[in-house]
Design a protein around this motif. Structure first.
Motif, PDB file in Angstrom:
ATOM      1  N   PRO A  25       5.559 -18.035  25.913  1.00 44.71           N
ATOM      2  CA  PRO A  25       5.033 -16.667  25.802  1.00 44.71           C
ATOM      3  C   PRO A  25       3.718 -16.528  26.566  1.00 44.71           C
ATOM      4  CG  PRO A  25       5.676 -17.539  23.650  1.00 44.71           C
ATOM      5  CD  PRO A  25       5.734 -18.682  24.613  1.00 44.71           C
ATOM      6  N   SER A  26       3.413 -15.315  26.973  1.00 41.43           N
ATOM      7  CA  SER A  26       2.183 -15.092  27.737  1.00 41.43           C
ATOM      8  C   SER A  26       0.946 -15.514  26.955  1.00 41.43           C
ATOM      9  CB  SER A  26       2.079 -13.616  28.137  1.00 41.43           C
ATOM     10  OG  SER A  26       3.118 -13.266  29.024  1.00 41.43           O
ATOM     11  N   SER A  27       1.051 -15.474  25.631  1.00 42.87           N
ATOM     12  CA  SER A  27      -0.079 -15.858  24.789  1.00 42.87           C
ATOM     13  C   SER A  27      -0.034 -17.331  24.408  1.00 42.87           C
ATOM     14  CB  SER A  27      -0.085 -15.014  23.508  1.00 42.87           C
ATOM     15  OG  SER A  27       1.153 -15.157  22.812  1.00 42.87           O
ATOM     16  N   GLN A  28       0.663 -18.169  25.190  1.00 42.46           N
ATOM     17  CA  GLN A  28       0.946 -19.542  24.775  1.00 42.46           C
ATOM     18  C   GLN A  28      -0.310 -20.384  24.548  1.00 42.46           C
ATOM     19  OE1 GLN A  28       2.078 -21.088  29.268  1.00 42.46           O
ATOM     20  NE2 GLN A  28       3.003 -22.111  27.563  1.00 42.46           N
ATOM     21  N   GLN A  29      -1.439 -19.994  25.116  1.00 38.97           N
ATOM     22  CA  GLN A  29      -2.671 -20.747  24.868  1.00 38.97           C
ATOM     23  C   GLN A  29      -3.172 -20.583  23.442  1.00 38.97           C
ATOM     24  OE1 GLN A  29      -5.779 -20.816  27.891  1.00 38.97           O
ATOM     25  NE2 GLN A  29      -4.459 -19.668  29.261  1.00 38.97           N
ATOM     26  N   ILE A  55       1.872 -28.137  22.428  1.00 37.96           N
ATOM     27  CA  ILE A  55       3.083 -28.956  22.367  1.00 37.96           C
ATOM     28  C   ILE A  55       3.350 -29.569  23.741  1.00 37.96           C
ATOM     29  CG2 ILE A  55       5.564 -28.986  21.898  1.00 37.96           C
ATOM     30  CD1 ILE A  55       5.171 -26.628  20.039  1.00 37.96           C
ATOM     31  N   THR A  56       3.238 -28.759  24.776  1.00 34.12           N
ATOM     32  CA  THR A  56       3.424 -29.261  26.134  1.00 34.12           C
ATOM     33  C   THR A  56       2.357 -30.293  26.485  1.00 34.12           C
ATOM     34  OG1 THR A  56       4.647 -27.376  26.997  1.00 34.12           O
ATOM     35  CG2 THR A  56       3.279 -28.582  28.567  1.00 34.12           C
ATOM     36  N   ARG A  57       1.127 -30.054  26.067  1.00 33.64           N
ATOM     37  CA  ARG A  57       0.056 -31.020  26.351  1.00 33.64           C
ATOM     38  C   ARG A  57       0.335 -32.360  25.680  1.00 33.64           C
ATOM     39  NH1 ARG A  57      -4.583 -26.463  25.400  1.00 33.64           N
ATOM     40  NH2 ARG A  57      -4.820 -25.791  27.585  1.00 33.64           N
ATOM     41  N   ALA A  58       0.859 -32.326  24.463  1.00 32.37           N
ATOM     42  CA  ALA A  58       1.170 -33.569  23.763  1.00 32.37           C
ATOM     43  C   ALA A  58       2.340 -34.300  24.417  1.00 32.37           C
ATOM     44  CB  ALA A  58       1.501 -33.267  22.305  1.00 32.37           C
ATOM     45  N   ALA A  59       3.257 -33.549  25.009  1.00 30.19           N
ATOM     46  CA  ALA A  59       4.445 -34.153  25.633  1.00 30.19           C
ATOM     47  C   ALA A  59       4.192 -34.567  27.079  1.00 30.19           C
ATOM     48  CB  ALA A  59       5.611 -33.161  25.583  1.00 30.19           C
ATOM     49  N   ALA A  60       3.162 -34.027  27.725  1.00 27.24           N
ATOM     50  CA  ALA A  60       2.921 -34.238  29.153  1.00 27.24           C
ATOM     51  C   ALA A  60       2.812 -35.704  29.573  1.00 27.24           C
ATOM     52  CB  ALA A  60       1.675 -33.475  29.590  1.00 27.24           C
ATOM     53  N   PRO A  61       2.155 -36.588  28.797  1.00 26.72           N
ATOM     54  CA  PRO A  61       2.069 -37.992  29.223  1.00 26.72           C
ATOM     55  C   PRO A  61       3.428 -38.672  29.374  1.00 26.72           C
ATOM     56  CG  PRO A  61       0.448 -37.538  27.510  1.00 26.72           C
ATOM     57  CD  PRO A  61       1.343 -36.342  27.591  1.00 26.72           C
ATOM     58  N   HIS A  62       4.464 -38.086  28.802  1.00 28.77           N
ATOM     59  CA  HIS A  62       5.813 -38.645  28.877  1.00 28.77           C
ATOM     60  C   HIS A  62       6.672 -37.926  29.922  1.00 28.77           C
ATOM     61  CE1 HIS A  62       4.741 -40.700  25.149  1.00 28.77           C
ATOM     62  NE2 HIS A  62       4.352 -39.531  24.686  1.00 28.77           N
ATOM     63  N   GLY A  63       6.057 -37.066  30.727  1.00 33.56           N
ATOM     64  CA  GLY A  63       6.802 -36.318  31.730  1.00 33.56           C
ATOM     65  C   GLY A  63       7.677 -35.237  31.135  1.00 33.56           C
ATOM     66  N   LEU A  64       7.329 -34.752  29.941  1.00 28.35           N
ATOM     67  CA  LEU A  64       8.121 -33.760  29.223  1.00 28.35           C
ATOM     68  C   LEU A  64       7.301 -32.500  28.975  1.00 28.35           C
ATOM     69  CD1 LEU A  64       9.643 -36.179  26.539  1.00 28.35           C
ATOM     70  CD2 LEU A  64      10.721 -35.443  28.683  1.00 28.35           C
ATOM     71  N   TYR A  65       7.989 -31.422  28.592  1.00 28.03           N
ATOM     72  CA  TYR A  65       7.284 -30.188  28.241  1.00 28.03           C
ATOM     73  C   TYR A  65       8.155 -29.345  27.321  1.00 28.03           C
ATOM     74  CZ  TYR A  65      10.133 -27.236  31.385  1.00 28.03           C
ATOM     75  OH  TYR A  65      11.161 -26.542  31.981  1.00 28.03           O
ATOM     76  N   PHE A  66       7.534 -28.328  26.704  1.00 26.54           N
ATOM     77  CA  PHE A  66       8.218 -27.392  25.821  1.00 26.54           C
ATOM     78  C   PHE A  66       8.481 -26.122  26.619  1.00 26.54           C
ATOM     79  CE2 PHE A  66       7.998 -24.274  22.140  1.00 26.54           C
ATOM     80  CZ  PHE A  66       9.229 -24.633  21.610  1.00 26.54           C
ATOM     81  N   ALA A  67       9.750 -25.741  26.786  1.00 27.47           N
ATOM     82  CA  ALA A  67      10.115 -24.701  27.745  1.00 27.47           C
ATOM     83  C   ALA A  67       9.680 -23.285  27.372  1.00 27.47           C
ATOM     84  CB  ALA A  67      11.623 -24.737  27.994  1.00 27.47           C
TER      85      ALA A  67
END
Length: 493
Positions: free
Chosen positions: A143-147, A128-140
């Motif tokens: 979890p440690s297993s987030q990958q 989710i963060t990778r998809a949002a990254a080009p827009h300067g955004l992220y998913f807060a």
């Protein structure tokens, strides 16, 4: 109050097999005994049950079709994401089916203007963060297993992660959910606006551990990347000094993005596994991260380092580059898996205690471990008192039952200290019999009533979250007084 497990029709699953194949495709129905073994447990490997079938739907409509068949035949079903849960929340039932959501992995939309994204439950947290990254955004939530862990599982358990101290849990970052209810109906909880009229069913669903239905699409809120980030690792001679430092930082009016702690055993495992640069042999390492406007971060970071030194920090390691910061977090987030390097088997708990009682909790956990003759590694979210003690044991040496008892004792200790059985991993099958330690019979009855409103047949992830007669040794059915009791000749104790 105890729940009844569903009464499954005799041979219901074999009778429904052809229906499942017709509804979602023969290639989406697994019945090979070897394939089924892959789904016998989640990340809590101490409990294992082989399901009768595994279903692999590709769309919301296919999920709904599968659930309708289950409802028609009263077949218990368990939704499963990546299987990284640590409380047995995705543990199958022997006479039921697993509905895997791994094929629902599309990022349907990223909306940078409204700072939100719509994703399917099989999408990993980090993607989710990778998809949002080009827009300067992220998913807060992180979890440690987030990958590898999926957003569907995050919703089920209301996961948090290292940065939940400042940014909150999954529930604070979900705007709406498309849900398949236990009868197969499709509905949406929440909506486009932050405040929705009526009962907060979205809030009830998040953290319900898959007992109220299956999420098939999640609308998440995205945040802007902070302007500045500063990270420090502080080594302490004792866990007590590290715990006192956490209290001092919060008391100073500073709310870090993250405050994490690891003890000697956890550090040893991490360094063996990933060589993250932590100091071996120290009693505790405290990871403190600040983010926000650059001027604010710089001022607070200076104060944090002063407080660490004032409470006895033997060494401060400041991340001087993004690469060094990444190495620090790689070590912390690898900790659970890394412990496998020093123990063949372990239970993970995640009880919560008030921040001011962290030192007391760690001391008592050490005493319980000594009494049990087992080792416990501690790595946890110190900022909000969410402990993650890992009870190390050897199945081959016959230590399972002793370790299970110790893990349960630690969870209940957290309640006794004014905390909770779980901070983010959920109750699942692991802590279900400890629920009466935290909640009254009336509390559990209210939860059961809500659950029954969604799932009157009791087929949606049965045996999880609320105590059941089968799990906790209670007599099934509603309590009926003995005739002598009804006549007033004896009392129930």
């Amino acid at each position: 109050m105890s729940e009844q497990l569903p009464e499954v029709e005799v041979d219901a699953v074999p009778l429904a097999l052809a229906e499942f194949r017709e509804a979602i495709g023969a290639d989406a129905v697994l019945d090979d005994p070897l394939a089924l073994r892959s789904y016998e447990c989640d990340g809590l490997t101490g409990y294992r049950v082989v399901p009768s079938l595994v279903l692999l739907p590709r769309t919301t409509r296919e999920v709904a079709a599968a659930v309708r068949i289950c409802a028609r035949h009263r077949i218990p079903f368990v939704a499963r994401g990546a299987g990284t849960g640590l409380s047995g929340g995705a543990l199958p039932t022997e006479d039921g089916v697993v509905i895997s959501l791994q094929r629902l992995r599309a990022v349907r939309e990223v909306d940078p203007v409204n700072r939100r994204a719509v994703v399917e439950p099989g999408v990993t947290n980090l993607d989710i963060t990778r998809a949002a990254a080009p827009h300067g955004l992220y998913f807060a939530p992180d979890p440690s297993s987030q990958q590898v862990c999926t957003i569907g599982g995050n919703v089920a358990e209301n996961s948090g992660g290292a940065h939940c101290l400042k940014y909150g849990f999954t529930v604070h970052h979900v705007q709406a959910i498309e849900v398949v209810l236990p009868d197969g109906a499709i509905t949406t909880l929440g909506g486009d606006s932050a405040d929705q009229p009526g009962y907060d069913l979205l809030g009830a669903f998040i953290g319900s551990e898959g007992t109220l239905g299956i999420a098939t699409a999640i609308t998440v809120r995205l945040l802007a990347r902070p302007a500045a980030v500063r990270t420090v690792v502080a080594d302490f001679p004792t866990t007590g000094q590290a715990g006192d430092t956490v209290t001092a930082i919060i008391a100073a009016g500073i709310v870090p993005a993250a405050v994490e702690m690891m003890d000697t055993l956890a550090i040893e495992a991490v360094e063996i596994a990933v060589a993250a640069g932590y100091t071996r042999g120290v009693a505790a390492a405290l990871i403190v991260e600040l983010d926000g406007p650059a001027d604010d971060v710089d001022a607070q970071f200076t104060r944090v380092r002063e407080l660490c030194r004032a409470h006895g920090a033997a060494k401060l390691r400041v991340a001087e580059s993004p690469e060094e910061r990444a190495a620090i977090w790689k070590g912390r987030k690898a900790a659970f898996a890394a412990v496998g390097r020093i123990s063949s088997d372990y239970f993970v708990q995640d009880g919560v205690v008030p921040r001011t009682r962290i030192t007391e909790a760690l001391t008592r956990i050490g005493e319980l471990a000594d009494e049990a003759g087992l080792r416990v590694a501690n790595v946890f979210h110190a900022g909000d008192g969410n402990l993650h003690p890992l009870v190390l044991y050897s199945e081959a040496a016959g230590e399972h039952d002793r370790a299970e008892h110790l893990a349960s004792s630690i969870a209940e200790l957290c309640v006794d200290l004014g905390g909770s059985l779980s901070g983010e991993h959920g109750i699942g099958a692991d802590k279900v019999c400890s629920m009466p330690r935290q909640f009254t019979a009336d509390d559990l009855a209210a939860m059961s009533a809500l659950r029954s409103a969604f799932d009157p047949e009791g087929i949606c992830n049965p045996g999880k979250l609320l105590p059941t007669p089968r799990l906790c040794g209670e007599k099934p059915g509603v309590y009926k007084p003995h005739p002598l009791e009804a006549a007033g000749l004896l009392e129930r104790l």
